[in-house]
Design an enzyme around this catalytic site. Structure first.
Site: not given
Ligand code: NDP
Length: 451
Positions: A130, A170
């Site tokens: 990561k 991510d």
């Molecule tokens: P994105 O950046 O596309 O979206 C993240 C979302 O989560 C946004 O809506 C963001 O809101 C919100 N968020 C982030 N941090 C916080 C926080 N501290 N409190 C509340 N809301 C929060 O990320 P992904 O959708 O790609 O990833 C989301 C999760 O999925 C992570 O845990 C990631 O590790 C996991 N994941 C992702 C994969 C992928 O293929 N993308 C694969 C496997 C796991 P805001 O815009 O306001 O920050």
């Protein structure tokens, strides 16, 4: 006997904590695995004597570097970049890159450690890693993000390669950032090769990669429910986040007849009493990927309720999909969900439930709970398929990739059932995923000898 196991676990965790002071997220991720693996290897001296679990908690290496860039106002900015290469026993390192102000070594070590088990579960030849930086792309112009990505890759390119380490997106790293990162890598090494996944379709990306994590989480939910003769159709669903994982999770749920009640971001959540429509989810996609707007705007556009500064877990729903970030469901959120009759939790985000919340769900009779390493493995699985397509220099169709994704998720579910079976049809998905993920990596490490 149970006391003996608890003593061994405490002793093991004392060592992990002492070696990694202050890295609380990492301690939590290791504890979540050790709780199942220590009893599992108790009668398997080969793993125990050769200290396989201890070795798995030590990253192969951690690269940390300075990223200096200039913002649009001409100010010089300094960030810290990382790549944690955790374990490559079963294949090249593989795992996403996160750009978020909360990124530090502990967060990336927890994610890299989890990734080893997740990648092993997919059955594809991928090790775990990561990376990321404490850079916040929010509010930055495209050219600032481009400059940051290019400078980040100036250092990272020395440590990655299609047979060495293949990063992906991510939090904060979507198709725009992957494009900038890949372009810079290609320029630096003067080779076009599959070094990043999540690329756009025009330059080596795979069909369904963008959708894969969200879709995969829904496929996992389908598997868990169908194990009990149940379905998604007609059920109310709670989703946190409105990023890549959340939105494709919502899209697939709606396609399968689920009623998506909530979406969120770090400022609050929206509540659609009758469920969001596909058109509304598409509107959010444009908002997030185009203007990079806030979820509150959705409530204004469609007249939905907006809860500022709140998490969606207080709304009554049957299926919960935490898809935002780590530790977003705490013990009291879990109690509320259980009190409101939640049937199943499928973790789209990585480690979104605190240890207390895991205990609450586990103690609640009949609640199904899939951990991230099983539930969101669809993303990295299709990344693995993207790597295969890049090596073969061809592109499979959407239907082909989706079918393979479904098969992989089904296999992961079967492995969880095999290793985590409890009384009757009950399954301990945490135990099942931990043991199945551990075994393959551990056996490869044994084969390599002491190193
Ligand atoms: P994105 O950046 O596309 O979206 C993240 C979302 O989560 C946004 O809506 C963001 O809101 C919100 N968020 C982030 N941090 C916080 C926080 N501290 N409190 C509340 N809301 C929060 O990320 P992904 O959708 O790609 O990833 C989301 C999760 O999925 C992570 O845990 C990631 O590790 C996991 N994941 C992702 C994969 C992928 O293929 N993308 C694969 C496997 C796991 P805001 O815009 O306001 O920050």
């Amino acid at each position: 006997m149970a006391v003996d196991k608890a003593v061994k676990l405490d002793k093991f965790m004392e060592g992990v904590t002492a070696r990694n002071p202050g890295e609380f997220e990492f301690h939590q991720a290791v504890h979540e695995v050790a709780i199942d693996i220590i009893p599992y290897i108790a009668n398997k001296p080969i793993y125990k004597d050769l200290r396989i679990l201890e070795r798995m908690t030590e990253p192969d290496r951690i690269i940390s570097f300075r990223v200096v860039w200039e913002d649009d106002a001409g100010e010089i900015r300094v960030n810290r970049g990382f790549r944690v290469q955790q374990n490559n026993a079963i294949g090249p390192y593989k795992g996403g890159i996160r750009f978020h102000p909360s990124v530090n070594q502990s967060v990336l070590k927890f994610l890299a450690f989890e990734q080893v088990f997740k990648n092993s579960l997919t059955g594809l030849p991928m090790g775990g890693a990561k990376g990321g930086a404490n850079f916040d792309p929010k509010g930055r112009s495209d050219s600032e993000v481009m400059r940051f990505c290019q400078t980040f890759m100036m250092e990272l390119h020395r440590h990655i390669g299609p047979n060495t380490d293949v990063p992906a997106g991510d939090i904060g790293v979507g198709s725009r950032e992957v494009g900038y990162l890949f372009g810079q890598y290609k320029r630096l090494v003067n080779r076009f090769e599959g070094v990043l996944t999540g690329k756009a379709l025009d330059f080596g990306g795979s069909q369904v990669r963008t959708e894969a994590t969200g879709y995969g989480a829904v496929y996992m939910m389908e598997e868990m429910l169908s194990h009990h003769g149940e379905h998604i159709d007609g059920r109310s669903c709670l989703i946190s986040g409105s990023g890549n994982v959340a939105l494709y999770c919502a899209e697939k749920l709606i396609a399968l007849g689920g009623k998506v009640l909530t979406l969120a971001d770090s400022s609050g959540f929206i509540y659609a009493k009758d469920g969001l429509t596909k058109d509304q989810v598409d509107w959010v996609k444009d908002l997030k990927n185009g203007r990079r707007g806030r979820i509150q705007e959705v409530s204004k556009e469609f007249g939905l309720k907006y809860y500022k500064g709140k998490k969606p877990w207080g709304i009554a729903g049957e299926l919960a999909f935490p898809c935002a970030t780590q530790n977003e469901i705490d013990g009291s959120d879990a109690e509320t969900l259980v009190k409101n009759g939640v049937r199943a939790i499928c973790e789209g985000a990585n480690m979104p439930t605190t240890p207390e919340a895991v205990r609450v769900f586990s103690a609640a009779s009949g609640v199904l709970h899939a951990p991230a390493k099983a539930a969101n493995a669809g993303g990295v699985a299709v990344s693995g398929l993207e790597m295969s397509q890049n090596s073969l220099r061809l592109q499979w169709t959407e239907a082909e990739v989706d079918l393979r994704l479904r098969e992989i998720v089904k296999k992961i579910h079967d492995e969880c059932v095999e290793h985590g079976a409890r009384k009757g049809k009950q399954v301990d998905y945490f135990k099942g995923a931990n043991i199945a993920g551990f075994t393959k990596v551990a056996n490869a490490m044994l084969a390599y000898g002491v190193m």
